[in-house]
Write a protein that holds these residues in place. Structure first.
Motif, PDB file in Angstrom:
ATOM      1  N   GLY A   1       6.692 -26.729  -0.569  1.00 58.03           N
ATOM      2  CA  GLY A   1       6.770 -26.181  -1.921  1.00 58.03           C
ATOM      3  C   GLY A   1       5.506 -25.480  -2.380  1.00 58.03           C
ATOM      4  N   LEU A   2       4.470 -25.480  -1.548  1.00 54.52           N
ATOM      5  CA  LEU A   2       3.217 -24.841  -1.943  1.00 54.52           C
ATOM      6  C   LEU A   2       3.375 -23.327  -1.986  1.00 54.52           C
ATOM      7  CD1 LEU A   2       0.521 -26.827   0.084  1.00 54.52           C
ATOM      8  CD2 LEU A   2       0.977 -26.960  -2.370  1.00 54.52           C
ATOM      9  N   HIS A   3       2.894 -22.719  -3.076  1.00 49.32           N
ATOM     10  CA  HIS A   3       2.906 -21.257  -3.187  1.00 49.32           C
ATOM     11  C   HIS A   3       1.483 -20.692  -3.203  1.00 49.32           C
ATOM     12  CE1 HIS A   3       7.191 -21.312  -3.831  1.00 49.32           C
ATOM     13  NE2 HIS A   3       7.032 -22.204  -4.794  1.00 49.32           N
ATOM     14  N   ASP A   4       0.493 -21.590  -3.230  1.00 45.93           N
ATOM     15  CA  ASP A   4      -0.908 -21.170  -3.233  1.00 45.93           C
ATOM     16  C   ASP A   4      -1.316 -20.836  -1.801  1.00 45.93           C
ATOM     17  OD1 ASP A   4      -3.616 -20.849  -3.357  1.00 45.93           O
ATOM     18  OD2 ASP A   4      -3.975 -22.553  -4.678  1.00 45.93           O
ATOM     19  N   GLN A   5      -1.575 -19.564  -1.522  1.00 48.38           N
ATOM     20  CA  GLN A   5      -1.902 -19.147  -0.164  1.00 48.38           C
ATOM     21  C   GLN A   5      -3.192 -19.783   0.315  1.00 48.38           C
ATOM     22  OE1 GLN A   5       0.273 -17.360   1.556  1.00 48.38           O
ATOM     23  NE2 GLN A   5      -0.966 -17.627   3.384  1.00 48.38           N
ATOM     24  N   ALA A   6      -4.141 -19.985  -0.601  1.00 49.22           N
ATOM     25  CA  ALA A   6      -5.416 -20.597  -0.215  1.00 49.22           C
ATOM     26  C   ALA A   6      -5.185 -22.017   0.293  1.00 49.22           C
ATOM     27  CB  ALA A   6      -6.385 -20.600  -1.393  1.00 49.22           C
ATOM     28  N   ALA A   7      -4.333 -22.774  -0.414  1.00 48.29           N
ATOM     29  CA  ALA A   7      -4.046 -24.139   0.007  1.00 48.29           C
ATOM     30  C   ALA A   7      -3.287 -24.149   1.321  1.00 48.29           C
ATOM     31  CB  ALA A   7      -3.249 -24.865  -1.072  1.00 48.29           C
ATOM     32  N   ALA A   8      -2.359 -23.191   1.481  1.00 45.99           N
ATOM     33  CA  ALA A   8      -1.554 -23.139   2.698  1.00 45.99           C
ATOM     34  C   ALA A   8      -2.406 -22.840   3.922  1.00 45.99           C
ATOM     35  CB  ALA A   8      -0.458 -22.091   2.547  1.00 45.99           C
ATOM     36  N   ASN A   9      -3.551 -22.197   3.720  1.00 41.63           N
ATOM     37  CA  ASN A   9      -4.421 -21.825   4.838  1.00 41.63           C
ATOM     38  C   ASN A   9      -5.484 -22.879   5.148  1.00 41.63           C
ATOM     39  OD1 ASN A   9      -3.109 -19.407   5.317  1.00 41.63           O
ATOM     40  ND2 ASN A   9      -4.384 -18.271   3.872  1.00 41.63           N
ATOM     41  N   LEU A  10      -5.478 -23.998   4.425  1.00 36.55           N
ATOM     42  CA  LEU A  10      -6.445 -25.059   4.681  1.00 36.55           C
ATOM     43  C   LEU A  10      -6.152 -25.719   6.033  1.00 36.55           C
ATOM     44  CD1 LEU A  10      -6.670 -26.897   1.242  1.00 36.55           C
ATOM     45  CD2 LEU A  10      -8.489 -25.573   2.336  1.00 36.55           C
ATOM     46  N   PRO A  11      -7.166 -26.259   6.690  1.00 33.08           N
ATOM     47  CA  PRO A  11      -6.916 -27.066   7.895  1.00 33.08           C
ATOM     48  C   PRO A  11      -6.012 -28.244   7.548  1.00 33.08           C
ATOM     49  CG  PRO A  11      -9.255 -26.562   7.655  1.00 33.08           C
ATOM     50  CD  PRO A  11      -8.600 -26.127   6.383  1.00 33.08           C
ATOM     51  N   ASP A  12      -5.262 -28.724   8.545  1.00 35.96           N
ATOM     52  CA  ASP A  12      -4.291 -29.792   8.297  1.00 35.96           C
ATOM     53  C   ASP A  12      -4.926 -31.015   7.643  1.00 35.96           C
ATOM     54  OD1 ASP A  12      -2.266 -28.264   9.260  1.00 35.96           O
ATOM     55  OD2 ASP A  12      -2.172 -29.221  11.238  1.00 35.96           O
ATOM     56  N   GLN A  13      -6.119 -31.417   8.116  1.00 37.38           N
ATOM     57  CA  GLN A  13      -6.742 -32.625   7.570  1.00 37.38           C
ATOM     58  C   GLN A  13      -7.100 -32.446   6.109  1.00 37.38           C
ATOM     59  OE1 GLN A  13      -7.356 -35.774   9.264  1.00 37.38           O
ATOM     60  NE2 GLN A  13      -7.457 -36.211   7.076  1.00 37.38           N
ATOM     61  N   ALA A  14      -7.669 -31.279   5.771  1.00 28.81           N
ATOM     62  CA  ALA A  14      -8.055 -31.020   4.380  1.00 28.81           C
ATOM     63  C   ALA A  14      -6.826 -30.966   3.484  1.00 28.81           C
ATOM     64  CB  ALA A  14      -8.843 -29.711   4.293  1.00 28.81           C
ATOM     65  N   LEU A  15      -5.764 -30.319   3.963  1.00 26.38           N
ATOM     66  CA  LEU A  15      -4.544 -30.218   3.170  1.00 26.38           C
ATOM     67  C   LEU A  15      -3.891 -31.587   3.021  1.00 26.38           C
ATOM     68  CD1 LEU A  15      -2.649 -28.363   1.652  1.00 26.38           C
ATOM     69  CD2 LEU A  15      -1.452 -27.895   3.789  1.00 26.38           C
ATOM     70  N   TRP A  16      -3.885 -32.355   4.105  1.00 34.78           N
ATOM     71  CA  TRP A  16      -3.348 -33.723   4.053  1.00 34.78           C
ATOM     72  C   TRP A  16      -4.055 -34.538   2.981  1.00 34.78           C
ATOM     73  CZ3 TRP A  16       0.261 -36.597   7.059  1.00 34.78           C
ATOM     74  CH2 TRP A  16       0.193 -37.973   6.897  1.00 34.78           C
ATOM     75  N   ASP A  17      -5.397 -34.532   3.012  1.00 28.84           N
ATOM     76  CA  ASP A  17      -6.169 -35.303   2.034  1.00 28.84           C
ATOM     77  C   ASP A  17      -5.903 -34.830   0.613  1.00 28.84           C
ATOM     78  OD1 ASP A  17      -7.253 -36.703   4.141  1.00 28.84           O
ATOM     79  OD2 ASP A  17      -9.099 -35.521   4.218  1.00 28.84           O
ATOM     80  N   LEU A  18      -5.819 -33.506   0.427  1.00 31.61           N
ATOM     81  CA  LEU A  18      -5.602 -32.938  -0.903  1.00 31.61           C
ATOM     82  C   LEU A  18      -4.240 -33.352  -1.456  1.00 31.61           C
ATOM     83  CD1 LEU A  18      -6.797 -30.921  -3.023  1.00 31.61           C
ATOM     84  CD2 LEU A  18      -5.477 -29.138  -1.872  1.00 31.61           C
ATOM     85  N   MET A  19      -3.192 -33.207  -0.619  1.00 29.86           N
ATOM     86  CA  MET A  19      -1.852 -33.538  -1.080  1.00 29.86           C
ATOM     87  C   MET A  19      -1.686 -35.036  -1.312  1.00 29.86           C
ATOM     88  SD  MET A  19       0.798 -31.020   0.916  1.00 29.86           S
ATOM     89  CE  MET A  19       0.620 -31.944   2.446  1.00 29.86           C
ATOM     90  N   LEU A  20      -2.233 -35.849  -0.396  1.00 23.61           N
ATOM     91  CA  LEU A  20      -2.095 -37.294  -0.548  1.00 23.61           C
ATOM     92  C   LEU A  20      -2.790 -37.770  -1.814  1.00 23.61           C
ATOM     93  CD1 LEU A  20      -1.023 -39.914   0.509  1.00 23.61           C
ATOM     94  CD2 LEU A  20      -3.035 -40.112   1.997  1.00 23.61           C
TER      95      LEU A  20
END
Length: 284
Positions: free
Chosen positions: A52-71
């Protein structure tokens, strides 16, 4: 010493081999990644959130960073939601149920809309729309719209005396869209306009200005700038529109089918004014 080193090496090798051979921990959408006061946050929720993410900057984060952010976000949302859940009113429950039904309905209809539209269906839709259509006359015109017949007559006299049509349109027309553009309406077909306006346009010669014409919008003074014959568009030009139309028709047909097959029992005797009793929704 050499025997010790060899034994140690064999131990390490055996351990690595054992780890590689061990079965991976089963993971699916229900895999719990965290709990907040015993409420689970699941892998499925994480994946759905990422989709559901529409923020391209967030979508381009490394998996670990995105995982931590979403969690982190889900932990905060879950904790605050628990507070809201403890004081839920009838309004809260009603809205949650409406949102649940809307989501499920949308998900079901997405599957219907996602069905491939075949070339035969597209060609048939095109033929139905344009197969026997004759070239259509289109008009390019400008108008000045005012409230009263007296105003329209005054404008018509000024134009007869040589006043500039575009300037009068900018100064006096109550159609904000065309008025700011010298009264010009661009190209249109007669069926796109209200009947009195369309009939007046069809009766004009190029560069001729009409007498005042009344419609539901007010009084018009119309100038015909040009006419042309518009051929039917080529199939490839409107293929996306035809596909979209066919998808809508499939969805509408499926909705009609589902509703017609549903067992619907309407409660009789309820007063329609009940929908105004918002105090019902404040009850916990």
């Amino acid at each position: 010493m050499r025997l010790f080193r060899l034994s140690a090496a064999l131990a390490v090798t055996t351990a690595v081999t054992t780890m590689l051979a061990a079965p991976a921990i089963a993971q699916d959408a229900d895999t719990v990644v965290a709990t907040v006061n015993d409420t689970p946050i699941t892998l499925g929720q994480m994946i759905a959130m990422k989709q559901g993410l529409h923020d391209q900057a967030a979508a381009n984060l490394p998996d670990q960073a995105l995982w931590d952010l979403m969690l982190d976000q889900l932990i905060r949302t879950t904790a605050v939601a628990q507070l809201g859940e403890s004081g839920m009113t009838a309004r809260d429950k009603a809205r949650l149920e409406l949102e649940r039904r809307a989501y499920l309905a949308s998900a079901a209809l997405e599957k219907v809309a996602g069905v491939e539209i075949g070339d035969a269906d597209i060609t048939a839709a095109y033929q139905s729309m344009f197969g026997e259509a004759a070239p259509m006359t289109q008009y390019s015109a400008a108008h000045i719209l005012v409230e009263t017949e007296a105003e329209a007559q005054d404008i018509r006299r000024q134009l007869a005396d040589g006043a500039d049509f575009g300037q009068l349109a900018r100064e006096r027309s109550q159609d904000p869209a065309s008025g700011a553009n010298d009264g010009e309406l661009g190209w249109f077909s007669a069926d796109q306009m209200v009947a009195p306006f369309a009939e007046a346009v069809k009766s004009l010669q190029k560069d001729q200005i009409s007498d005042p014409v009344q419609s539901d919008f007010g009084w018009h003074v119309i100038r015909l700038d040009d006419t042309r014959l518009a051929e039917a568009p080529k199939l490839d030009q409107i293929r996306p529109q035809l596909v979209a139309q066919l998808r809508r028709e499939k969805v509408d047909a499926e909705v009609q089918r589902i509703v017609s097959e549903a067992a619907v029992d309407r409660t009789e005797g309820l007063t329609p004014s009940l929908i105004n009793n918002t105090e019902f929704l404040d009850v916990k």
